[in-house]
Design an enzyme around this catalytic site. Sequence first.
Site, PDB file in Angstrom:
ATOM      1  N   ASP A 219       0.869  -1.173   0.000  1.00  7.10           N
ATOM      2  CA  ASP A 219       0.000   0.000   0.000  1.00  7.10           C
ATOM      3  C   ASP A 219       0.907   1.224   0.000  1.00  7.10           C
ATOM      4  O   ASP A 219       1.761   1.379   0.883  1.00  7.10           O
ATOM      5  CB  ASP A 219      -0.865  -0.053   1.267  1.00  7.10           C
ATOM      6  CG  ASP A 219      -1.801   1.134   1.393  1.00  7.10           C
ATOM      7  OD1 ASP A 219      -1.635   2.120   0.652  1.00  7.10           O
ATOM      8  OD2 ASP A 219      -2.705   1.067   2.250  1.00  7.10           O
ATOM      9  N   CYS A 291     -10.076   8.301 -13.111  1.00  2.00           N
ATOM     10  CA  CYS A 291     -11.030   8.064 -14.207  1.00  2.00           C
ATOM     11  C   CYS A 291     -12.432   8.299 -13.659  1.00  2.00           C
ATOM     12  O   CYS A 291     -13.361   7.530 -13.893  1.00  2.00           O
ATOM     13  CB  CYS A 291     -10.864   6.667 -14.808  1.00  2.00           C
ATOM     14  SG  CYS A 291     -10.909   5.326 -13.598  1.00  2.00           S
TER      15      CYS A 291
END
Length: 397
Positions: A219, A291
Site C-alpha cells: 500500500d 477516471c
Amino acid sequence: SPPSPQVLVYDLLFGKGLKCGGRWKALARRHRARLEAELARLKVRQQVSRNEDLLAPAQAASPGASQVPRYVRVNTLKTCVDDVIDFFKRQGYSYLGKAASVEELRALSGKKFLLDLHLPELLVFPPQSDFHDNLLYTSGHIILQDKASCLPAFLLGPAAGSHVIDACAAPGNKTSHLAAILKNKGQIFAFDVDTKRLATMNTMLMRAGVTGFQLAQQDFLTVDPGDPKYSKVTYILLDPSCSGSGMVNRVPREEAAPSAERLQALAGFQRKVLSHALSFPALQRLVYSTCSLHQEENEDVVHAVLQERGLAFRLVDAFPSWPCRGLAAFPGAESCLRASPADTLTHGFFVAVLERCGEGAAAPSSLPAAAEKRQHREGMEPGAAPKKRKRKKQWVK
C-alpha cells in the site's frame, strides 16, 4: 440432459463451482489447471486483472462506448511511429496523416487511421477495431491504451535518468508509458496492493521491454518517504482508486452514481494518498489523475491538499491547448484537465499537475506554460533534455 461444455467451464472458472456430478464433473476437474492457465493468459492479453473485466460490456448501458475510437500507443522502447504506420499500411490500412481536429477522429471508419492531434506517439483507429491478435500487440510493440489514460505519464514528462514512483500502478499501462518517456534510463518504483494484478503487470512490462523497474506489493500509504531508497525520487504519478465513473466500457449503473458516503470515503482516501505523495523530500513534479467524473474526487481533492500544503506546491497550467479544463471549484482549477466521450472522444478523466515552488525547485522538473505549449505543438514530451545515466536492471522476483 448434461450441461453444455460452455456452462461447465463458466461454472468452474467464474461461478460458484460445479453443480453437476458424475463423469462430467470429473472431466471438467481433470482439465481445470489447463483451463485456469488459459484464463490467466487471456487476462494478460486483454490487460485486465479481474475475471469480470473479461465479460462483454453492455453497450446499451454506456452510450459513449461506441463512439470512442481505438487508441494505439506506439511503444518507443521497441519501435517507432513510422515503422508502426508502415506495418499497418502493409496490412491494408489507409494512413490519413496527423489529425487536425477531434472531428476528424470522430469521422474515422473502415480500415483508416490517423496520428493523434495531441499526443505524438498515439495512433487512432475506428471504434470497433480489435488488435488483441495483432502481431504488434502480442510482441509488445503497441499498447492498447485510451488517450485520456496516456495523459498522466505524458504530462509528468520525467527526464531520462530520473527516479519515478508510480504509486497505484496496476495494470501497468501508465508504468510502461513512463518507461518509454524515460527511455529505460532511470528507475521506476511501482506499488500496488493486489498480488494478482502485480503478476499480470509484471508480464505486461516484460513484454513491453521495460527494464528499470521495481514492483512492490505494498500500500503506497505505508511507503516511508524518508527511506534513502527514495531519496532521488523527483517525479510521482498518482492514479488512485476512484469510482471509475468515467470508464465508458464498464456497466456503469452502480459506478456512475455512487452514494454520497462512498464518494466521501473515496475522496478521504485520495486526499490522504495525495498528501502522502507530496511529502517525499526530493519530489519536484507530481501528476494526480482519476477516471472519475465527480468533483469530489477531482478538483475538491486537489484544492483541499493544496490548502493543507500551504505554499510548498502549486498547480501547473498543464497542456494549454487541451480543450476541456477543470470545473471552477476554486481559483486556478482551470489549470486542471478533464476528458470525456462527448468533448475529447476518450474515457472520462481528470488530471492535475503539481509542482514544488520556491527555492529548491529544480529546473528540469518544470516548464513555463509558453515553453510547454511550444513543446506540445512540436510533438515533444514535456520535461527537460534527457540526462544519460545507466541504471542496473532490476526485475521482480
